[in-house]
Design an enzyme around this catalytic site. Structure first.
Site, PDB file in Angstrom:
ATOM      1  N   CYS A 138      42.763  48.790  36.670  1.00 48.75           N
ATOM      2  CA  CYS A 138      42.910  50.083  37.629  1.00 48.75           C
ATOM      3  C   CYS A 138      44.208  50.879  37.739  1.00 48.75           C
ATOM      4  O   CYS A 138      44.106  51.595  38.118  1.00 48.75           O
ATOM      5  CB  CYS A 138      41.234  50.465  38.820  1.00 48.75           C
ATOM      6  N   CYS A 413      42.019  49.534  44.097  1.00 50.68           N
ATOM      7  CA  CYS A 413      41.648  47.652  43.664  1.00 50.68           C
ATOM      8  C   CYS A 413      42.074  47.708  42.213  1.00 50.68           C
ATOM      9  O   CYS A 413      42.105  48.910  41.575  1.00 50.68           O
ATOM     10  CB  CYS A 413      40.588  47.706  43.991  1.00 50.68           C
TER      11      CYS A 413
END
Length: 429
Positions: A138, A413
């Protein structure tokens, strides 16, 4: 007559008092404004002697759509190309002025594994402009942007386009290894008999329902055909607390807490940003939006700290920049799940976590909510895995301009227990 005179006197007193009160309010407002401006100006700049200033000139993104909707018949490089063309249109950038292009993606389309190059050529960039693709879950477009920063800081480039694309409407669905080996062997078989012998272990009538042959894939999205014009996101879903409370948990049933309402949905989308040396940007007549300053990447044990990257990355990037949490005016954290954000905030506010897991004397401290993701985040807007990082950085730049702040902090994250954080400084307006 005396009553009339008294009324006139009271009216005059009231007028004087109101005038004085208004003057005091105006003076107080002016004083507060001047004080805030002085406070903002008193913050130090993060420019470093002997290091090039790297700036964000501008950024764009496609509308973020629910997977399986209007973008369903496209391919990843189509979305990336649209973002690149949008950036060219927004900035008026000559295509041959770009030295390098870096794009992020997570789920790669095998036909266009280097999606950066395919999209760049499709968008009309020079075939002499190198392009490569990165992947880091991500934070893939964060990696693309910091790669651009590194190329500029090292003097290799003056203008780099970075971005990310994710296309969840058509993810690769693999057969079992046994079936893949057979299919590859079929290409080498020279006779019909040899081919039939390779296929004999399989019941071809059951090939698309047998778990040994393929994945049982259930799909409920409506496929939209044609070339519709898409001008806005379509995943924002207003709902009441009562409606959200009725949703079933996605994982640990029946007691889990992660539902469709508090998770980022499967999203198609792309983003792109123009990153330049400040000197080059000004020479070309651009007014940058922000400086891209210090950044860090972190990794933790994914078993019990899978999505706690922001907790670890935030104090490291602040220390690297010589700033404190109180110096930050704007926070933009990636929201994978509401539970992930809550876990990070709790960890950041915990002295025990800071001491036990991070080797700190005290807690990190959590961002104040009035500065945190105030324009919406991945939960509401959507999360095309590799495109989110550019959205976060561009949002920080715009918020700093609108809200009059000086420093912003991006944190995110990533799968595998990794994370990223970057400090962004407003460009003087």
């Amino acid at each position: 007559m005396q009553i009339a005179e008294r009324l006139m006197s009271l009216s005059l007193i009231r007028t004087v008092l109101l005038t004085a009160f208004s003057f005091c309010l105006a003076a107080r407002s002016l004083s507060t404004s001047v004080h805030l401006q002085a406070q903002a100006k008193s913050k130090k700049t993060l420019a470093k002697s002997g290091v090039k200033n790297v700036v964000l000139v501008d950024g764009v993104r496609t509308p973020f759509l629910l997977s399986g909707t209007t973008y369903a018949d496209l391919m990843p490089h189509d979305l990336a190309r649209a973002a690149l063309q949008g950036l060219l249109k927004r900035t008026g950038l000559p295509k041959d002025a770009v030295d390098y292009i870096v794009y992020g993606t997570v789920i790669q389309e095998v036909k266009t594994s280097n999606v950066a190059r395919e999209a760049a050529l499709g968008a009309g960039f020079s075939d002499k402009t190198p392009a490569h693709t990165v992947t880091m879950a991500c934070i893939s477009s964060n990696q693309a942007m910091t790669t651009a920063v590194g190329l500029i800081a090292a003097g290799q480039c003056d203008a780099v386009v970075a971005g990310g694309v994710e296309f969840m409407s058509d993810v690769p669905i693999r057969h079992s290894r046994k079936m893949r080996k057979t299919m590859l062997s079929l290409n080498k078989a020279k006779t019909l008999g040899a081919r039939l012998s390779l296929l004999s272990p399989f019941d071809l009538k059951k090939c698309f329902s047998n778990s040994d042959c393929c994945l049982n894939f259930k799909c409920g999205d409506v496929i939209v055909t044609g070339r519709d014009i898409v001008s806005k996101d379509n995943g924002i879903r207003p709902a009441t607390m009562e409606q959200m409370a009725k949703l079933k948990p996605a994982f640990i049933k029946p007691h889990g807490t992660v539902t469709a309402a508090n998770s980022s949905f499967l999203t198609d989308g792309a983003s792109a940003v123009l990153i330049m040396s400040e000197e080059k940007a000004l020479a070309m007549g651009y007014k940058p939006k922000a400086y891209l300053r210090d950044f860090v990447y972190v990794s933790q044990d994914p078993k019990d700290q899978l999505l706690l990257g922001p907790t670890y990355a935030t104090p490291k990037v602040l220390e690297k920049s010589g700033l404190t949490l109180n110096d930050i005016d704007v926070f933009e954290f990636h929201e994978a799940f509401a539970g992930q954000i809550m876990a990070n905030l709790k960890a950041m506010e915990s002295d025990w976590f800071g001491q036990t897991y991070m080797g700190r004397k005290t807690k990190v401290g959590a961002p104040p909510m009035e500065k945190f993701n105030t324009w919406g985040g991945s939960l509401s807007l959507g999360h095309p895995f590799a495109a989110t990082g550019c959205r976060l950085v561009t949002t920080v730049a715009h918020r700093l301009q609108k809200e009059g702040g000086q420093y912003g902090l991006v944190a995110a994250c990533a799968a595998g227990g990794q994370g990223h954080a970057m400090v962004i400084e407003a460009y003087p307006q």
